[in-house]
Design a protein around this motif. Sequence first.
Motif, PDB file in Angstrom:
ATOM      1  N   THR A   1      -5.489  -1.929  -6.480  1.00  0.00           N
ATOM      2  CA  THR A   1      -4.738  -0.799  -7.034  1.00  0.00           C
ATOM      3  C   THR A   1      -5.101  -0.590  -8.493  1.00  0.00           C
ATOM      4  O   THR A   1      -5.573  -1.504  -9.178  1.00  0.00           O
TER       5      THR A   1
ATOM      6  N   TYR B   1       2.974   0.679  -4.176  1.00  0.00           N
ATOM      7  CA  TYR B   1       2.180   0.916  -5.384  1.00  0.00           C
ATOM      8  C   TYR B   1       1.911   2.403  -5.615  1.00  0.00           C
ATOM      9  O   TYR B   1       2.167   2.922  -6.721  1.00  0.00           O
TER      10      TYR B   1
ATOM     11  N   GLU C   1       0.815  -1.213   0.000  1.00  0.00           N
ATOM     12  CA  GLU C   1       0.000   0.000   0.000  1.00  0.00           C
ATOM     13  C   GLU C   1       0.849   1.263   0.000  1.00  0.00           C
ATOM     14  O   GLU C   1       0.346   2.373  -0.202  1.00  0.00           O
TER      15      GLU C   1
ATOM     16  N   LEU D   1      -4.651   3.763  -4.798  1.00  0.00           N
ATOM     17  CA  LEU D   1      -5.111   2.723  -3.881  1.00  0.00           C
ATOM     18  C   LEU D   1      -6.625   2.827  -3.750  1.00  0.00           C
ATOM     19  O   LEU D   1      -7.144   3.756  -3.129  1.00  0.00           O
TER      20      LEU D   1
END
Length: 230
Positions: A141, A112, A109, A119
């Motif tokens: 994502t 990405y 988290e 997210l």
Amino acid sequence: MNLLFRNFILLILMLAASGLALALRPTQKIADQGPAINLDTMIPHTFGNWSEEQQNSVQMVDPQQQEMIEKIYTQTLSRVYKDDHDYRIMLAIAYGDDQRDSMQMHYPEVCYPAQGFSLQSKQTGTLATENGLIPVTRILTNLGQRNEPVTYWTTVGNRVFQGGLQKKLAEMRYGLNGKIPDGMLIRVSSIDAEASRAYEMQAQFIDQMLGALTSEHRQKLNGMPGSGHP
């Protein structure tokens, strides 16, 4: 005289605290006590109805810059697998033999969004496998047309932990026993517009992967029931 005596007492207390901190400093790596970790040979290239795709066009998300990876992790593994119907699963495993405060993992988290993904959602749950239940985190994502659901979990020593507080308490318990815990982050993802299907395929992949490991290596990935205490 009173001031001199007080300063003397403070000096004694400081030296005692320093000596205690040094005595309690963990020095024994638990990574040196169990089976040797070699991710490349530990994870089979073929298992169940999955086989590694040697040449693929799927670009995987890296944890961080190479310099940061080498600092935090002892080993990393990145592979793409496909099943009989050409459904592709991306597997990324990061292993660190020293999981103290200065060597903390980078979670999906964070990784990405750092690479441009948005997210969409995050939820915790339990993944049922033939070799026990695994507390996992699932995130969704997105980057342009790329929709990438992710399932991941982390280990400290011989236990799977969900949440930073549980992980921190485990590290502290190991430290108080003079031990330096190792840790692992196992991430499975796929590019799929249907998140529910992606998580189902990922669960199947994880179950078959764990089933193909030796018992010692499997316990390293999914935790040893009843053996999580330092």
